[in-house]
Design an enzyme around this catalytic site. Structure first.
Site, PDB file in Angstrom:
ATOM      1  N   ARG A 152      -7.182  18.329   8.615  1.00 10.48           N
ATOM      2  CA  ARG A 152      -7.478  18.441   7.131  1.00 10.48           C
ATOM      3  C   ARG A 152      -6.604  19.111   6.048  1.00 10.48           C
ATOM      4  O   ARG A 152      -6.211  18.564   5.256  1.00 10.48           O
ATOM      5  CB  ARG A 152      -8.848  19.059   6.954  1.00 10.48           C
ATOM      6  CG  ARG A 152      -9.432  18.790   5.349  1.00 10.48           C
ATOM      7  CD  ARG A 152     -10.792  19.176   5.267  1.00 10.48           C
ATOM      8  NE  ARG A 152     -10.954  20.420   5.420  1.00 10.48           N
ATOM      9  CZ  ARG A 152     -11.483  21.307   5.985  1.00 10.48           C
ATOM     10  NH1 ARG A 152     -12.390  20.853   6.719  1.00 10.48           N
ATOM     11  NH2 ARG A 152     -11.411  22.613   6.072  1.00 10.48           N
ATOM     12  N   TYR A 163      -7.822   3.696 -16.976  1.00  7.50           N
ATOM     13  CA  TYR A 163      -8.641   2.969 -15.768  1.00  7.50           C
ATOM     14  C   TYR A 163     -10.257   3.350 -15.760  1.00  7.50           C
ATOM     15  O   TYR A 163     -10.311   4.585 -16.093  1.00  7.50           O
ATOM     16  CB  TYR A 163      -7.929   3.525 -14.405  1.00  7.50           C
ATOM     17  CG  TYR A 163      -8.890   3.099 -13.291  1.00  7.50           C
ATOM     18  CD1 TYR A 163      -9.416   1.849 -12.899  1.00  7.50           C
ATOM     19  CD2 TYR A 163      -9.360   4.147 -12.332  1.00  7.50           C
ATOM     20  CE1 TYR A 163      -9.943   1.385 -11.898  1.00  7.50           C
ATOM     21  CE2 TYR A 163     -10.188   3.751 -11.117  1.00  7.50           C
ATOM     22  CZ  TYR A 163     -10.641   2.286 -11.076  1.00  7.50           C
ATOM     23  OH  TYR A 163     -11.252   2.030 -10.054  1.00  7.50           O
ATOM     24  N   ASP A 181      -0.925   9.378 -15.030  1.00  6.99           N
ATOM     25  CA  ASP A 181      -1.115   8.247 -14.022  1.00  6.99           C
ATOM     26  C   ASP A 181       0.030   7.344 -13.847  1.00  6.99           C
ATOM     27  O   ASP A 181      -0.024   6.690 -14.893  1.00  6.99           O
ATOM     28  CB  ASP A 181      -2.475   8.086 -14.284  1.00  6.99           C
ATOM     29  CG  ASP A 181      -3.097   6.979 -13.131  1.00  6.99           C
ATOM     30  OD1 ASP A 181      -1.904   6.463 -12.326  1.00  6.99           O
ATOM     31  OD2 ASP A 181      -4.168   6.866 -13.029  1.00  6.99           O
ATOM     32  N   LYS A 199      -1.687   1.174  -4.710  1.00 10.77           N
ATOM     33  CA  LYS A 199      -1.199   0.052  -5.487  1.00 10.77           C
ATOM     34  C   LYS A 199       0.324  -0.322  -4.930  1.00 10.77           C
ATOM     35  O   LYS A 199       0.639  -0.442  -3.969  1.00 10.77           O
ATOM     36  CB  LYS A 199      -1.382   0.207  -6.866  1.00 10.77           C
ATOM     37  CG  LYS A 199      -2.608   0.728  -7.536  1.00 10.77           C
ATOM     38  CD  LYS A 199      -3.822  -0.589  -7.087  1.00 10.77           C
ATOM     39  CE  LYS A 199      -5.216  -0.145  -7.446  1.00 10.77           C
ATOM     40  NZ  LYS A 199      -5.830   1.055  -7.706  1.00 10.77           N
TER      41      LYS A 199
HETATM   42  N1  PLP Z   1      -5.465   5.105 -11.736  1.00  9.26           N
HETATM   43  C1  PLP Z   1      -5.130   3.696 -11.968  1.00  9.26           C
HETATM   44  C2  PLP Z   1      -4.456   3.250 -12.909  1.00  9.26           C
HETATM   45  C3  PLP Z   1      -6.017   2.738 -11.216  1.00  9.26           C
HETATM   46  O1  PLP Z   1      -5.715   1.418 -11.703  1.00  9.26           O
HETATM   47  C4  PLP Z   1      -6.844   3.116 -10.060  1.00  9.26           C
HETATM   48  C5  PLP Z   1      -7.530   1.815  -9.437  1.00  9.26           C
HETATM   49  O2  PLP Z   1      -7.567   0.844  -9.642  1.00  9.26           O
HETATM   50  C6  PLP Z   1      -7.014   4.510  -9.514  1.00  9.26           C
HETATM   51  C7  PLP Z   1      -6.357   5.322 -10.663  1.00  9.26           C
HETATM   52  C8  PLP Z   1      -7.976   4.841  -8.705  1.00  9.26           C
HETATM   53  O3  PLP Z   1      -7.319   4.643  -7.641  1.00  9.26           O
HETATM   54  P1  PLP Z   1      -7.897   4.331  -6.089  1.00  9.26           P
HETATM   55  O4  PLP Z   1      -8.721   2.882  -6.230  1.00  9.26           O
HETATM   56  O5  PLP Z   1      -6.973   4.390  -5.111  1.00  9.26           O
HETATM   57  O6  PLP Z   1      -9.045   5.444  -5.812  1.00  9.26           O
END
Ligand code: PLP
Length: 383
Positions: free
Chosen positions: A50, A102, A174, A199
């Site tokens: 971990r 998001y 982000d 992604k």
């Molecule tokens: N940030 C963005 C811009 C996203 O589009 C997403 C998920 O769609 C996330 C964070 C969250 O990521 P995860 O789905 O890998 O937990």
């Protein structure tokens, strides 16, 4: 002497041919939950899975280099990377988040704020006066997402970082929608960059993963300690796959964005489309800012279908080569309906405030031939 390497070279080669046991060119996968001590009171580099794993470390080193950070923590998801920061805020801390990021980020921020874990302000970060007002009593953490999901609004990272720092806050961006290939927020003043590596970084829609990169070494070390403490770290196989995906990031995104640009231009001229939100279009309100701040316009866009929800239903019943699914950034093209999918957890008022209508569809452009994708979209629009 270490040579200066281009980002493309780092992505393609970090960790290649380092195996001392057999000379494996691809990095070996270390599937182990624990590590044998050399002897009593003589632990090795890693003690327990971990807290430490070579596959996570290789990926983290590569991402830290690509983002220009001091270190990275590889997490089990993008949400875990976000919570690695949010989970350490305390009740006297103040978090500022954008109104159009998001939906899962807003759900987490609201969920923790409603449990009084910190004070939360949700603001349109594209409005400097509104942002200044949100920061006037100080802040601990400013969360930025640009381009935003799903409306592709672009905000000025350098300006927000300066305003956040003046208010006493750390600033996190982000960078999921562009990846380090197209945007480097740390160079623009951010203290942290995070990714849903689910992604573009992994790029093959076969894992859930995340990463938090810190600009300074002290923050990076603290992130790793907390990720271990709270159990947020990612699985070794996921890190191995993500590093494999990263190898082709630059080539993928270059091709994907060139296709996206052709599609955006074609759709903008189509009578069945009320609006196309793509920062590469001259009509995009922050086109100049995107051109200045980003290294490319990316492969994500959203479109407003004429006829609202009925128009969407007709389009989705006929569209080809776009799979109706959440997520983005993979080699295959996806279409999603934010109001009922990715952003369904937002209240109708919050969605309306953010501009997410029932006629809005988000497109993630993949590696298919542009002609096939255009033909598939035309079929939907004929519907
Ligand atoms: N940030 C963005 C811009 C996203 O589009 C997403 C998920 O769609 C996330 C964070 C969250 O990521 P995860 O789905 O890998 O937990």
């Amino acid at each position: 002497m270490t040579d200066h390497l281009s980002p493309e070279t780092i992505a393609a080669t970090h960790g290649i041919a380092i195996d001392t046991a057999y000379g494996a060119v691809a990095p070996p996968l270390y599937l182990t939950s624990t590590y044998a001590y050399e002897a009593f009171e003589r632990p090795r580099q890693y003690g327990y899975g971990r807290g430490g794993n070579a596959n996570r470390d290789l990926l983290g080193e590569a991402l830290a280099k690509l983002e220009g950070g001091a270190g990275a923590t590889i997490t089990a998801s993008g949400m875990a990377a976000i919570d690695l920061l949010l989970g350490r805020l305390s009740p006297d801390d103040h978090l500022v988040v954008p109104h159009d990021c998001y939906g899962g980020t807003l759900r987490l921020a609201n969920g923790r704020a409603s449990r009084r874990q910190f004070r939360l302000t949700i603001v349109d970060q594209g409005d400097p006066a509104a942002l200044a007002d949100a920061l006037k009593d100080g802040a601990s953490l400013v969360f930025v997402e640009t381009p935003s999901n799903p409306l592709m609004r672009v905000v000025d990272i350098a300006a927000i970082a300066a305003a956040g720092h003046a208010a006493g806050a750390k600033v996190v961006v982000d960078n999921t929608f562009l990846s380090p290939a197209l945007q480097n927020p740390i160079a623009l003043g951010a203290d942290y960059v995070l990714h849903s590596s689910t992604k573009y970084i992994n790029g093959h829609s076969d894992i859930i993963a995340g990463a938090l990169i810190a600009a300074n070494a002290e923050d990076a070390a603290a992130d790793r300690v907390w990720a271990n403490t709270a159990g947020l770290t990612g699985a070794p196989f996921d890190a191995w796959l993500t590093l494999r995906g990263l190898r082709t990031l630059f080539a993928r995104i270059e091709r994907q964005q060139s296709t996206a640009s052709a599609i955006a231009e074609r759709l903008e001229a189509h009578p069945g489309i009320a609006a196309v939100h793509y920062p590469g279009l001259a009509s995009h309100p922050q086109h100049d800012l995107a051109a200045r701040q980003q290294k490319g316009f990316g492969a994500m866009m959203s479109i407003e279908i004429a006829g609202g929800a009925d128009g969407v239903r007709a389009f989705l019943s006929k569209v080809a080569h776009f799979t109706l699914a959440e997520s983005l950034g993979g080699v295959e093209s996806l279409v999603s309906h934010p109001a009922t999918m990715t952003h369904a957890s937002m209240s109708i008022e919050a969605r309306t405030r953010a501009g997410i209508t029932d006629g809005l569809l988000r497109l993630s452009i993949g590696l298919e031939h542009p002609d096939d994708l255009l033909a598939g979209l035309e079929r939907g629009l004929a519907g």
